[in-house]
Write an enzyme that holds these catalytic residues in place. Structure first.
Site, PDB file in Angstrom:
ATOM      1  CE  LYS A 173       7.813   4.792  -2.103  1.00  0.00           C
ATOM      2  NZ  LYS A 173       7.451   3.622  -1.635  1.00  0.00           N
ATOM      3  CD  GLU A 199      20.198  -1.877 -10.809  1.00  0.00           C
ATOM      4  OE1 GLU A 199      19.680  -3.467 -11.274  1.00  0.00           O
ATOM      5  OE2 GLU A 199      20.381  -1.970  -9.874  1.00  0.00           O
ATOM      6  CD  GLU A 203      16.156 -10.909  -8.894  1.00  0.00           C
ATOM      7  OE1 GLU A 203      16.972 -10.034  -9.177  1.00  0.00           O
ATOM      8  OE2 GLU A 203      14.741 -10.638  -9.750  1.00  0.00           O
ATOM      9  CB  CYS A 243      19.400  -6.765  -9.174  1.00  0.00           C
ATOM     10  SG  CYS A 243      20.783  -5.354  -9.196  1.00  0.00           S
TER      11      CYS A 243
END
Length: 474
Positions: free
Chosen positions: A169, A244, A378, A278
């Site tokens: 996906k 992750e 973040e 990331c």
């Protein structure tokens, strides 16, 4: 288009998804938009194919991957244009990402032949003991938009090499790159059902993946919040998971560092992909003796970056993925300035003619402090906050984030200090004078809430294998 059981098809409902160019706001294409029903069909196809795919030799599975890698090489220019169009990164960055993606396919094409078992020393003379390594089973992968091809091959290549069948996906923002990858799978003549692509409702697809007992493993790259939900949902059936998740990377610059080299390191870790990775630098800790000089050097370098449509030549920084991402960056910068940060360059939306998309100026903020959102959340954008420190002990006390532990960076010429810092940094990845430590043969992953498991190298292959102990009385 969806790709299920070796066939391209529309969604059962006929629904489509509009794919928008974030640089221009224009429609690129409409693609099939599936849900739970199509996901169930993909899982059934993968389940049927698993029994034969797992029995193929490692060499055979590797040969399929070799063909995929070659097709990706041949289609690099075509895929790069698609990737830049749907997610915005400049074409040279898109080419580099495709190169990284091919590295993973190449690596696991070789590793497929190196899945070894063991013979154990028996504790009784009439027994023979063995450990077999076998594929986990049907694997469901969910990948993000910021690296729309590298994340696919980093997950699917080891899964296929191990003998698993897969359902992917991809992110709704970047389905076209995923389609290009599956065109390569199709042309490489992977057996029907071995690799399946379902584009559509994240909630419906993920729920079917986590609830369907035929799926034995979930692998996901994305936010920590979504990762936690997938883990909770997968726990009902005790599925294997690898996650992750988010990061908040520190970048330490000691007074003895090569400042020019450190500046170039930040250009790579902060402003590539518009800061939307990331492992992007989120906090820059600079020794107070060189903080002012470093800030000036960095701002001067950042001010030279060219902002624009990634399809145009000479562009260094493309758009953010959408206006929601743009608003978050704006919020973080406004908050930093409210808490006494000093703006050295950037700091606002780009609104000039010809750039109607979600663009934000690459930004440097001096005098950052712990009261700012940018130091705890973040940002996922092109903003570099600089924090001064006095001693090694002080900076070590600040850099280890309570929640995140994915990547970290440190610049120093002192070998002893580098070794001390290496041990103290509570992160899954440490780059010492190295802004690009990620390679196909090394483990990629984080600690704390940055993830579970590893991708890359032999470590990534192990995530798709189960150990079976066999004891034979003779």
């Amino acid at each position: 288009m969806l790709y299920i059981n070796g066939e391209w098809r529309e969604a059962n409902s006929g629904k489509t998804l509009r794919v928008i160019n974030p640089a221009t706001g224009e429609l690129i294409k409409e693609v099939a938009y599936g849900g739970a029903e199509e996901t169930n069909e993909a899982i059934a196809a993968a389940t049927s194919a698993f029994s034969t795919w797992k029995r193929r030799t490692g060499k055979e599975r590797g040969q399929y991957l070799e063909r995929v890698a070659q097709l990706l090489r041949e289609k690099t220019d075509e895929i790069a244009i698609v990737m830049t169009s749907e997610m915005g990164k400049p074409l040279p960055e898109a080419h580099r990402e495709i190169g990284i993606a091919i590295d993973y396919v190449d690596w696991y094409a070789e590793e497929a032949k190196r899945i070894y078992g063991e013979t154990l020393t028996p504790s009784h003379t009439d027994k023979h003991l063995m450990v077999l390594r076998e594929p986990v089973g049907v694997t469901a992968a969910i990948t993000p938009w910021n690296f729309p091809i590298a994340m696919i091959t980093r997950k699917l290549s080891p899964a296929l090499a191990a003998g698993c069948t897969v359902i992917l996906k991809p992110a709704s923002a970047t389905p076209l790159t995923a389609i290009k990858v599956f065109e390569c799978f199709h042309e490489a003549e992977l057996p029907k059902g071995v690799a399946n692509l379902v584009i559509g409702s994240a909630a419906e697809i993920a729920n079917e993946m986590t609830s369907n007992p035929e799926v034995k493993k979930i692998t996901f790259t994305g936010s920590t919040e979504v990762g936690k939900k997938l883990i909770r949902d997968s726990a009902v059936q005790m599925k294997r998971v690898s996650m992750e998740l988010g990061g908040h990377a520190p970048f330490i610059v000691f007074e003895d560092a090569d400042l020019d080299l450190a500046v170039e390191g930040i250009m790579l870790t902060k402003f590539k992909n518009c800061g939307q990775t990331c492992i992007s630098t989120n906090r820059i800790y600079v020794a107070d003796k060189v903080a002012e000089e470093f800030g000036q050097k960095l701002a001067e370098r950042v001010s030279k970056l060219t902002i624009g449509n990634g399809l145009e030549e000479g562009v260094d920084v493309g758009p953010l993925i959408d206006h929601k991402a743009l608003e978050k960056v704006e919020e973080h910068v406004e908050d930093a300035l409210l808490h006494k940060g000093t703006l050295l360059c950037g700091g606002k939306r780009v609104t000039k003619a010809g750039l109607p998309g979600s663009f934000y100026e690459p930004t440097v903020i001096q005098g950052a402090n712990e009261a700012m959102k940018i130091l705890t959340e973040e940002t996922f954008g092109p903003v570099a906050p600089i924090i001064s420190f006095s001693t090694e002990e002080e900076v070590i006390g600040k850099v280890n984030h309570k929640q995140y532990g994915l990547a970290s960076y440190c610049y120093t010429k002192d070998l002893s200090r580098a070794l001390r810092i290496m041990r103290e940094l509570d992160y899954g990845i440490v780059g010492i004078n190295d802004p690009t430590p990620i390679v196909a043969q090394a483990p990629f992953g984080g600690v704390k809430e940055s993830g579970i498991g590893r991708e890359g190298g032999k470590y990534g292959l192990e995530e798709y294998l189960e150990e079976k102990f066999v004891s034979i009385q003779i």
